[in-house]
Design a protein around this motif. Structure first.
Motif, PDB file in Angstrom:
ATOM      1  N   ALA A 493      35.489  35.197  19.765  1.00 40.61           N
ATOM      2  CA  ALA A 493      34.403  34.551  19.015  1.00 40.61           C
ATOM      3  C   ALA A 493      34.772  33.120  18.640  1.00 40.61           C
ATOM      4  CB  ALA A 493      34.089  35.365  17.754  1.00 40.61           C
ATOM      5  N   HIS A 494      36.011  32.906  18.224  1.00 38.51           N
ATOM      6  CA  HIS A 494      36.448  31.560  17.856  1.00 38.51           C
ATOM      7  C   HIS A 494      36.474  30.637  19.067  1.00 38.51           C
ATOM      8  CE1 HIS A 494      38.631  32.831  13.884  1.00 38.51           C
ATOM      9  NE2 HIS A 494      37.386  33.274  13.968  1.00 38.51           N
ATOM     10  N   ALA A 495      36.925  31.150  20.205  1.00 44.56           N
ATOM     11  CA  ALA A 495      36.958  30.325  21.419  1.00 44.56           C
ATOM     12  C   ALA A 495      35.552  29.937  21.858  1.00 44.56           C
ATOM     13  CB  ALA A 495      37.682  31.084  22.535  1.00 44.56           C
ATOM     14  N   VAL A 496      34.619  30.876  21.761  1.00 42.97           N
ATOM     15  CA  VAL A 496      33.222  30.590  22.111  1.00 42.97           C
ATOM     16  C   VAL A 496      32.645  29.524  21.186  1.00 42.97           C
ATOM     17  CG1 VAL A 496      30.902  31.585  22.023  1.00 42.97           C
ATOM     18  CG2 VAL A 496      32.717  32.784  23.230  1.00 42.97           C
ATOM     19  N   ALA A 497      33.013  29.583  19.902  1.00 41.22           N
ATOM     20  CA  ALA A 497      32.514  28.590  18.950  1.00 41.22           C
ATOM     21  C   ALA A 497      33.163  27.224  19.149  1.00 41.22           C
ATOM     22  CB  ALA A 497      32.755  29.069  17.518  1.00 41.22           C
ATOM     23  N   GLY A 498      34.407  27.188  19.647  1.00 40.16           N
ATOM     24  CA  GLY A 498      35.149  25.943  19.726  1.00 40.16           C
ATOM     25  C   GLY A 498      35.056  25.191  21.028  1.00 40.16           C
ATOM     26  N   TYR A 499      34.893  25.886  22.159  1.00 35.90           N
ATOM     27  CA  TYR A 499      34.987  25.168  23.430  1.00 35.90           C
ATOM     28  C   TYR A 499      33.851  24.159  23.655  1.00 35.90           C
ATOM     29  CZ  TYR A 499      31.399  27.310  26.414  1.00 35.90           C
ATOM     30  OH  TYR A 499      30.211  27.675  26.984  1.00 35.90           O
ATOM     31  N   PRO A 500      32.614  24.366  23.124  1.00 36.92           N
ATOM     32  CA  PRO A 500      31.607  23.311  23.302  1.00 36.92           C
ATOM     33  C   PRO A 500      32.027  21.981  22.680  1.00 36.92           C
ATOM     34  CG  PRO A 500      30.550  25.369  22.666  1.00 36.92           C
ATOM     35  CD  PRO A 500      32.016  25.576  22.500  1.00 36.92           C
ATOM     36  N   PHE A 501      32.820  22.022  21.609  1.00 34.52           N
ATOM     37  CA  PHE A 501      33.282  20.780  20.996  1.00 34.52           C
ATOM     38  C   PHE A 501      34.303  20.083  21.888  1.00 34.52           C
ATOM     39  CE2 PHE A 501      31.450  23.152  17.585  1.00 34.52           C
ATOM     40  CZ  PHE A 501      30.911  22.191  16.734  1.00 34.52           C
ATOM     41  N   VAL A 502      35.096  20.867  22.622  1.00 36.97           N
ATOM     42  CA  VAL A 502      35.999  20.273  23.605  1.00 36.97           C
ATOM     43  C   VAL A 502      35.186  19.584  24.699  1.00 36.97           C
ATOM     44  CG1 VAL A 502      37.852  20.728  25.265  1.00 36.97           C
ATOM     45  CG2 VAL A 502      37.749  22.034  23.139  1.00 36.97           C
ATOM     46  N   ILE A 554      37.634  24.341  14.089  1.00 34.89           N
ATOM     47  CA  ILE A 554      36.484  25.256  14.107  1.00 34.89           C
ATOM     48  C   ILE A 554      36.957  26.695  13.947  1.00 34.89           C
ATOM     49  CG2 ILE A 554      34.641  26.182  15.564  1.00 34.89           C
ATOM     50  CD1 ILE A 554      33.988  23.473  14.404  1.00 34.89           C
ATOM     51  N   SER A 555      38.049  27.049  14.623  1.00 33.59           N
ATOM     52  CA  SER A 555      38.593  28.404  14.517  1.00 33.59           C
ATOM     53  C   SER A 555      39.065  28.691  13.098  1.00 33.59           C
ATOM     54  CB  SER A 555      39.746  28.588  15.502  1.00 33.59           C
ATOM     55  OG  SER A 555      40.382  29.831  15.304  1.00 33.59           O
ATOM     56  N   ILE A 556      39.781  27.735  12.493  1.00 31.19           N
ATOM     57  CA  ILE A 556      40.304  27.938  11.143  1.00 31.19           C
ATOM     58  C   ILE A 556      39.163  28.196  10.151  1.00 31.19           C
ATOM     59  CG2 ILE A 556      41.449  26.776   9.214  1.00 31.19           C
ATOM     60  CD1 ILE A 556      43.397  27.727  11.261  1.00 31.19           C
TER      61      ILE A 556
END
Length: 617
Positions: A493-502, A554-556
């Motif tokens: 879930a955290h990776a899905v939330a964070g990768y668009p910002f990358v 975002i993950s934190i």
């Protein structure tokens, strides 16, 4: 040349090259070349496969849960929600068979029912109005005036993207609570106390904290792209300053303002942590009620309600995109408008009144944007007898004496850091690969970009529910149930939330790389992936580091999906710990909020030091 080097090496070793050895080396180089040529395709396929597993399949299970009840395909759950006044207020009576006239009469009456969806839209509309009202003056200040710290202040408008919402909620409790900073100031002035907690006003102000900087950022960019020569031409033709602004500048600002407003409405329509902490269930939005249904194990109803919410959000974004396509005014921005000094050049009434208005706005901005964070820091060090470290000692004692069902602070910190590192290891390569795919010229690139950015439009609650139902509960494959642990689901879930910002930080850099450098590398025989690794990525490395910092932050701070997946487990993170503390004792919640602020700030510091001033978004 390669054969000559190989031959010289063999001669140095005293071994004579043989046709068999040459053929083996050629075969090895050929195999390596084939692997390198196909590496980018393989990475793209792996990224798509991972997205299917950790995002699209889980979200699809949410849809299936809403239409497949007890093994039968049905739309009953949707119809029950759409016809229930509890959800849709008075308009729901239309599906129940009531006449249009009676429904309209009820809607216009003072005691009308809004329903959960109606109230969610109402608070989102209020939040949008307040966010635009606070964001436009900031955009005017940043775009039209020059003063020390302007660039820094402009960069700080990105901070709400990485500040955890539950931490900001703690700051607002410390500011606007019964014993908060606001009442302390009012008491010092001899005024009566106010209590904004668990009110709509507190929720709207907190939403403005997040979204007014977004409105300011996109509007500032549009204002800075206005061509000064067009304004000067209008003035030379006799237009007054107001007329030149109305006919030349405003048409170029309206699409950006509407974009900020549309995004604000979507973000606040799907709000969750802010309402949960500052409004509670008495001010429940759709997202909060979906969470409540999940806790009550009403998965079909939760899934249907979540999809209705998603449909409304996507419909609004689609309507805005249609408007943007038809009305966006394009400007080449040959020469930007000159900025004026913040210190008035004259003491005329107009200049003094303008600066007085900006000073008043600065006071409001300090109260909305700075006071909550400062109040949280102050509350974490305050007690009945003044300055104290008792709240931090409580965290230490809870870690040592806490029982298995209690939140232990170090466990939350450790889980957050581990999940952050693990999700970064997944989100960073995914984001880089998607950024590459969306900056190459081929048919269907826009579709790939839209599909890859879908996680930005899907709420964390929906993702968390999908992962819970799809992966944590398990999937039947060949008579065997395959399931993953809660920690793996949280990382997903955290990776899905964070990768668009990358993607959004790396893609602009890749777009700006001089293509002749890449073409030269390709002409010298480098495969696409080698040119990417040896030429392109080193040139955009600051943006890659910035994207990594975004993904980690975002993950934190992620709360929505985590609180669903961590329920009933020991996989709680710092935001979840804050939410559990805030319902009991404010002091420990503020102390944990400071810990979370420090961890988030350290990760964001990498953006400032290594990512440069302009890293997308």
């Amino acid at each position: 040349m390669a054969d000559a080097i190989d031959g010289a090496t063999d001669g140095d070793d005293g071994v004579r090259a043989t046709p068999t050895g040459d053929r083996a080396r050629r075969d090895s180089r050929s195999l390596r070349g084939r692997i390198e040529r196909r590496a980018l395709v393989a990475l793209a396929a792996a990224t798509v496969g991972l997205l299917l597993v950790v995002f699209y399949y889980p979200v699809a299970t949410v849809f299936v849960d809403s239409v497949l009840v007890e093994g039968r395909l049905t739309a009953r759950v949707f119809l029950d929600i759409l016809s229930d006044p509890f959800y849709f207020g008075e308009p729901a009576r239309l599906l129940a068979g009531d006449s249009v006239a009676s429904v309209v009469e009820s809607v216009l009456s003072p005691d009308r029912r809004l329903g959960i969806v109606g109230f969610t839209a109402y608070q989102a509309a209020l939040s949008t109005v307040v966010s635009v009202a606070l964001g436009l003056p900031a955009a005017y200040l940043l775009a039209r005036f020059e003063f020390p710290g302007r660039r820094t202040l402009r960069s700080l408008t990105i901070l709400p993207f990485v500040l955890p919402s539950i931490m900001v909620a703690v700051g607002f409790v410390a500011t606007f609570g019964q014993n908060g900073t606001l009442n302390a100031v009012l008491g010092a002035l001899g005024l009566g106390p106010v209590n904004l907690l668990f009110t709509l006003e507190a929720v709207v102000i907190a939403h403005a904290f997040y979204n007014a900087p977004l409105v300011a950022r996109v509007t500032t960019a549009a204002w800075e792209s206005v061509d000064a020569s067009a304004v000067e031409t209008a003035r030379s033709l006799g237009a007054s300053p107001w007329r030149a602004f109305r006919d030349v500048v405003a048409p170029q600002l309206v699409p950006s303002v509407l974009m900020g407003a549309a995004l604000t409405f979507v973000f606040t329509f799907s709000t969750f942590p802010i309402v949960l902490a500052l409004g509670g269930f008495q001010l429940a939005t759709v997202e909060v009620f979906v969470y409540r249904l999940i806790r009550d194990l009403e998965y079909a109803e939760a899934a249907a309600l979540a999809l209705i919410e998603l449909g409304i959000s996507l419909g609004l974004l689609y309507a805005y995109l249609r408007y943007e396509t038809r009305h966006t005014v394009r400007s080449r921005g040959i020469r930007p408008l000159p900025r004026r000094p913040l210190v008035p050049p004259s003491l005329s009434a107009r200049e003094l009144l303008l600066r007085a208005g900006l000073a008043g706005y600065a006071v409001v901005a300090l109260a909305v944007f700075v006071a909550p964070i400062a109040s949280m820091l102050l509350a974490s060090l305050s007690g009945p007898e003044g300055l104290t470290f008792a709240h931090y000692r409580f965290l230490v004692e809870r870690q040592a004496t806490g029982t298995s069902f209690q939140v232990r602070p170090w466990d939350a910190v450790r889980n957050s850091l581990l999940f952050g590192v693990a999700s970064l290891a997944v989100a960073l390569p995914m984001g880089v690969v998607v950024a590459v795919l969306t900056t190459r010229d081929y048919r269907g690139r826009k579709l790939v970009d839209a599909v890859a950015m879908a996680p930005l439009a899907v709420s964390g609650i929906v993702v968390g529910l999908g992962l819970l139902r799809g992966l944590v509960f398990g999937v039947e494959v060949g008579g065997t149930r395959l399931a993953v642990g809660g920690a793996v689901a949280i990382v997903a879930a955290h990776a899905v939330a964070g990768y668009p910002f990358v993607v959004r930080t790396v893609a602009p850099g890749l777009d700006g790389v001089d293509r002749t450098l890449v073409e030269s590398a390709r002409a010298l025989g480098a495969p696409r992936v080698r040119a990417l690794v040896d030429v392109e990525l080193p040139l955009v490395w600051p943006a890659v580091v910035a994207g990594a910092a975004f993904a980690f932050a975002i993950s934190i701070g992620e709360f929505s999906a985590t609180v669903v997946l961590a329920s009933g487990t020991s996989q709680f993170t710092m935001p979840v710990a804050i939410e559990r503390f805030i319902g009991r004792r404010l002091g420990p919640a503020t102390a944990m909020g400071v810990v979370l602020l420090v961890v988030t700030s350290v990760s964001f510091l990498l953006i400032d030091r290594l990512g440069g001033d302009d890293v997308g978004f």
